[in-house]
Motif scaffolding. Sequence first.
Motif, mmCIF file in Angstrom:
data_model
loop_
_atom_site.group_PDB
_atom_site.id
_atom_site.type_symbol
_atom_site.label_atom_id
_atom_site.label_comp_id
_atom_site.label_asym_id
_atom_site.label_seq_id
_atom_site.Cartn_x
_atom_site.Cartn_y
_atom_site.Cartn_z
ATOM 1 N N LEU A 246 -0.941 -4.788 -1.804
ATOM 2 C CA LEU A 246 -0.684 -4.586 -3.221
ATOM 3 C C LEU A 246 0.611 -5.304 -3.557
ATOM 4 O O LEU A 246 1.494 -5.425 -2.708
ATOM 5 C CB LEU A 246 -0.541 -3.092 -3.552
ATOM 6 N N THR A 247 0.709 -5.762 -4.787
ATOM 7 C CA THR A 247 1.907 -6.471 -5.211
ATOM 8 C C THR A 247 2.357 -5.910 -6.547
ATOM 9 O O THR A 247 1.533 -5.632 -7.417
ATOM 10 C CB THR A 247 1.623 -7.982 -5.348
ATOM 11 N N ALA A 248 3.664 -5.735 -6.691
ATOM 12 C CA ALA A 248 4.196 -5.221 -7.950
ATOM 13 C C ALA A 248 5.572 -5.817 -8.186
ATOM 14 O O ALA A 248 6.195 -6.371 -7.276
ATOM 15 C CB ALA A 248 4.280 -3.700 -7.909
ATOM 16 N N LYS A 249 6.015 -5.676 -9.419
ATOM 17 C CA LYS A 249 7.386 -6.053 -9.737
ATOM 18 C C LYS A 249 8.270 -4.815 -9.621
ATOM 19 O O LYS A 249 7.806 -3.690 -9.828
ATOM 20 C CB LYS A 249 7.461 -6.600 -11.159
ATOM 21 N N ALA A 250 9.506 -5.039 -9.295
ATOM 22 C CA ALA A 250 10.438 -3.924 -9.139
ATOM 23 C C ALA A 250 10.526 -3.118 -10.427
ATOM 24 O O ALA A 250 10.480 -3.662 -11.521
ATOM 25 C CB ALA A 250 11.809 -4.454 -8.743
ATOM 26 N N GLY A 251 10.635 -1.813 -10.271
ATOM 27 C CA GLY A 251 10.700 -0.926 -11.422
ATOM 28 C C GLY A 251 9.738 0.231 -11.250
ATOM 29 O O GLY A 251 9.515 0.707 -10.143
ATOM 30 N N SER A 252 9.186 0.674 -12.379
ATOM 31 C CA SER A 252 8.236 1.780 -12.321
ATOM 32 C C SER A 252 6.870 1.272 -11.901
ATOM 33 O O SER A 252 6.321 0.372 -12.529
ATOM 34 C CB SER A 252 8.135 2.454 -13.691
ATOM 35 N N VAL A 253 6.369 1.845 -10.850
ATOM 36 C CA VAL A 253 5.072 1.430 -10.318
ATOM 37 C C VAL A 253 4.205 2.672 -10.160
ATOM 38 O O VAL A 253 4.610 3.640 -9.514
ATOM 39 C CB VAL A 253 5.223 0.728 -8.947
ATOM 40 N N SER A 254 3.027 2.627 -10.759
ATOM 41 C CA SER A 254 2.077 3.721 -10.578
ATOM 42 C C SER A 254 0.890 3.217 -9.792
ATOM 43 O O SER A 254 0.406 2.109 -10.037
ATOM 44 C CB SER A 254 1.602 4.254 -11.933
ATOM 45 N N ILE A 255 0.443 4.010 -8.861
ATOM 46 C CA ILE A 255 -0.753 3.672 -8.101
ATOM 47 C C ILE A 255 -1.852 4.642 -8.506
ATOM 48 O O ILE A 255 -1.736 5.849 -8.288
ATOM 49 C CB ILE A 255 -0.499 3.734 -6.582
ATOM 50 N N ASP A 256 -2.872 4.099 -9.140
ATOM 51 C CA ASP A 256 -4.013 4.905 -9.558
ATOM 52 C C ASP A 256 -5.033 4.894 -8.416
ATOM 53 O O ASP A 256 -5.711 3.905 -8.199
ATOM 54 C CB ASP A 256 -4.609 4.308 -10.840
ATOM 55 N N PHE A 257 -5.079 6.006 -7.705
ATOM 56 C CA PHE A 257 -5.870 6.068 -6.477
ATOM 57 C C PHE A 257 -7.179 6.821 -6.715
ATOM 58 O O PHE A 257 -7.172 7.973 -7.151
ATOM 59 C CB PHE A 257 -5.048 6.737 -5.371
ATOM 60 N N THR A 258 -8.272 6.156 -6.433
ATOM 61 C CA THR A 258 -9.599 6.743 -6.597
ATOM 62 C C THR A 258 -10.182 7.071 -5.228
ATOM 63 O O THR A 258 -10.156 6.236 -4.334
ATOM 64 C CB THR A 258 -10.530 5.755 -7.334
ATOM 65 N N ASN A 259 -10.668 8.276 -5.089
ATOM 66 C CA ASN A 259 -11.283 8.668 -3.817
ATOM 67 C C ASN A 259 -12.669 9.263 -4.045
ATOM 68 O O ASN A 259 -12.811 10.446 -4.340
ATOM 69 C CB ASN A 259 -10.398 9.668 -3.075
ATOM 70 N N MET A 260 -13.686 8.431 -3.885
ATOM 71 C CA MET A 260 -15.056 8.923 -3.994
ATOM 72 C C MET A 260 -15.671 9.120 -2.613
ATOM 73 O O MET A 260 -16.886 9.286 -2.481
ATOM 74 C CB MET A 260 -15.902 7.943 -4.826
ATOM 75 N N ALA A 261 -14.837 9.087 -1.592
ATOM 76 C CA ALA A 261 -15.321 9.295 -0.227
ATOM 77 C C ALA A 261 -15.656 10.768 -0.016
ATOM 78 O O ALA A 261 -15.179 11.628 -0.749
ATOM 79 C CB ALA A 261 -14.255 8.855 0.772
ATOM 80 N N PRO A 262 -16.475 11.065 0.985
ATOM 81 C CA PRO A 262 -16.774 12.466 1.296
ATOM 82 C C PRO A 262 -15.655 13.160 2.054
ATOM 83 O O PRO A 262 -15.837 14.266 2.537
ATOM 84 C CB PRO A 262 -18.036 12.363 2.162
ATOM 85 N N LEU A 263 -14.503 12.515 2.139
ATOM 86 C CA LEU A 263 -13.348 13.079 2.839
ATOM 87 C C LEU A 263 -12.167 13.105 1.893
ATOM 88 O O LEU A 263 -12.055 12.258 1.018
ATOM 89 C CB LEU A 263 -12.963 12.199 4.040
ATOM 90 N N ALA A 264 -11.277 14.050 2.102
ATOM 91 C CA ALA A 264 -10.054 14.098 1.307
ATOM 92 C C ALA A 264 -9.074 13.051 1.830
ATOM 93 O O ALA A 264 -8.931 12.864 3.042
ATOM 94 C CB ALA A 264 -9.433 15.481 1.383
ATOM 95 N N HIS A 265 -8.438 12.366 0.900
ATOM 96 C CA HIS A 265 -7.459 11.334 1.242
ATOM 97 C C HIS A 265 -6.263 11.465 0.316
ATOM 98 O O HIS A 265 -6.304 12.158 -0.693
ATOM 99 C CB HIS A 265 -8.036 9.927 1.061
#
Length: 163
Positions: free
Chosen positions: A89-108
């Motif tokens: 993943l690449t971002a610029k310095a500052g506020s960074v949000s990671i929108d994480f989607t988990n449709m797996a049958p396991l908790a992550h």
Amino acid sequence: VRFHRAGRAVRYSIPTALALALGLGALAGCGGSSSTSSSASTPSTASTQSSSSATSSTPAPASAPASAAQTLTLAANPEGQLKFDKTSLTAKAGSVSIDFTNMAPLAHNVTVASPSGSVLGEGPTFQGGSKTLALKLTAGTYKFYCSVPGHRAAGMEGTLTVH
Ligand SMILES: [Cu+2]
């Protein structure tokens, strides 16, 4: 000379566990509410501009509202494999949000750590849907991974580059 075949049994347990996970996934899929239609279209493709002009003289213009929050998207492998859909993943310095989607049958979860290993942010461990991890990051190279025991070692990690 006879060899004990315990080693083979261990090897076979990985596909077995996977099949089991998939089976559970099918079961969970029956009960889960399939209501949320995820907004999958993310038009903002962070253009990878690598301007190699080595003149980093000015320290950030004070005029621009520099901390416009960026949102990165990340997803767990929906089939239950222990990996994310991205390894970098690449971002610029500052506020960074990671929108994480988990449709797996396991908790992550998604966890971000500094190069020295100190955790800068750890999202909730969940299964189904998506959650956002908000961070403030300075330039550097970070690791993102799932902190559920065993998952990172199995390959659920990647590199987050902030510049
Ligand atoms: Cu995990």
